[in-house]
Design an enzyme around this catalytic site. Structure first.
Site, PDB file in Angstrom:
ATOM      1  CD  GLU A  79       5.749   6.593  10.449  1.00 16.43           C
ATOM      2  OE1 GLU A  79       6.226   5.516  10.830  1.00 16.43           O
ATOM      3  OE2 GLU A  79       6.425   7.642  10.350  1.00 16.43           O
ATOM      4  CB  CYS A 142       2.555  11.850  14.643  1.00 15.01           C
ATOM      5  SG  CYS A 142       2.596  13.500  13.918  1.00 15.01           S
ATOM      6  CG  HIS A 167       5.711  11.192  10.347  1.00 15.94           C
ATOM      7  ND1 HIS A 167       5.732  10.146  11.242  1.00 15.94           N
ATOM      8  CD2 HIS A 167       5.359  12.294  11.065  1.00 15.94           C
ATOM      9  CE1 HIS A 167       5.399  10.599  12.434  1.00 15.94           C
ATOM     10  NE2 HIS A 167       5.171  11.885  12.368  1.00 15.94           N
TER      11      HIS A 167
HETATM   12  N1  PCA Z   1       4.325  15.977  13.842  1.00  9.67           N
HETATM   13  C1  PCA Z   1       4.448  15.593  15.228  1.00  9.67           C
HETATM   14  C2  PCA Z   1       3.139  15.993  15.864  1.00  9.67           C
HETATM   15  C3  PCA Z   1       2.463  16.890  14.897  1.00  9.67           C
HETATM   16  C4  PCA Z   1       3.220  16.760  13.642  1.00  9.67           C
HETATM   17  O1  PCA Z   1       2.922  17.271  12.557  1.00  9.67           O
HETATM   18  C5  PCA Z   1       4.861  14.135  15.427  1.00  9.67           C
HETATM   19  O2  PCA Z   1       5.545  13.574  14.564  1.00  9.67           O
HETATM   20  O3  PCA Z   1       4.517  13.542  16.446  1.00  9.67           O
END
Ligand code: PCA
Length: 207
Positions: A79, A142, A167
């Site tokens: 990200e 997140c 992610h």
């Molecule tokens: N993914 C979610 C919240 C917790 C996770 O593992 C997100 O992308 O916001």
């Protein structure tokens, strides 16, 4: 020795595992030239950031790497940016369902990752694992955690700490009953995270 705060999330949205946490649990922490502090974070808007910010002040890390699941994505997403909004289609694990809420009323609109994102992508691809820079961490927990941590570092004059968010896609076992969804083996997700940590340590040592 560098100190690294590494976080994954608990499961959410009806899943029984979260690949972010499964993957970081598989890392052999003794092989890194750093002290790694590993935590599982609740999938809850306010609890997640409060918990991680407490750990930052306790541990005083040099590097903060936060990992989360992005089910449906077809790669490991490094990200680039966290934005100042909470806007959710599903409640968090505490039942909180924010709509168009600023995370910080006086905060910046966005903060950039301070991890070496391009070098991380390059090195993960060398392992033949699909990986890209992502320009949106979404507007769920997140992004909330990522923004809140960057805001804290900015406000508390702790910008020397390198921090960012990654992610990861679903793990294979999560898509057995879901059609056409991309997934990776947890072992590979773990290798990608290991590579991201090593790349960040190396970039730190070059300075
Ligand atoms: N993914 C979610 C919240 C917790 C996770 O593992 C997100 O992308 O916001």
């Amino acid at each position: 020795m560098l100190r690294i705060l590494l976080t994954g999330f608990e499961p959410f949205g009806g899943e029984t595992i979260n690949p972010s946490m499964e993957a970081i649990r598989q890392l052999d922490l003794t092989t890194f030239p750093a002290e790694i502090y590993l935590y599982e974070v609740p999938v809850a808007f306010y609890d997640s950031s409060r918990y991680v910010i407490e750990r930052i002040h306790e541990i005083q890390p040099d590097i903060i790497m936060m990992i989360g699941q992005a089910g449906g994505r077809k790669d490991v997403s490094i990200e680039r940016i966290a934005i100042n909004v909470d806007d959710s289609a599903i409640p968090d694990n505490n039942g909180v369902l924010p709509k168009d809420d600023p995370i910080s009323i006086f905060g910046e609109s966005a903060y950039f990752s301070t991890l070496p994102i391009k070098a991380i992508v390059e090195n993960i691809r060398k392992l033949h694992i699909p990986c890209h820079v992502s320009n949106s961490a979404g507007t769920y927990v997140c992004n909330h955690l990522f923004y809140s941590v960057m805001h804290e570092l900015h406000e508390r004059h702790m910008k020397h700490i390198k921090a960012g968010f990654i992610h990861v896609p679903y793990a294979n076992e999560q898509v057995i009953h879901k059609q056409h969804l991309f997934a990776l083996e947890i072992k590979l997700i773990s290798k990608a995270i290991e590579s991201a940590i090593r790349t960040t340590i190396d970039s730190f040592n070059l300075k």
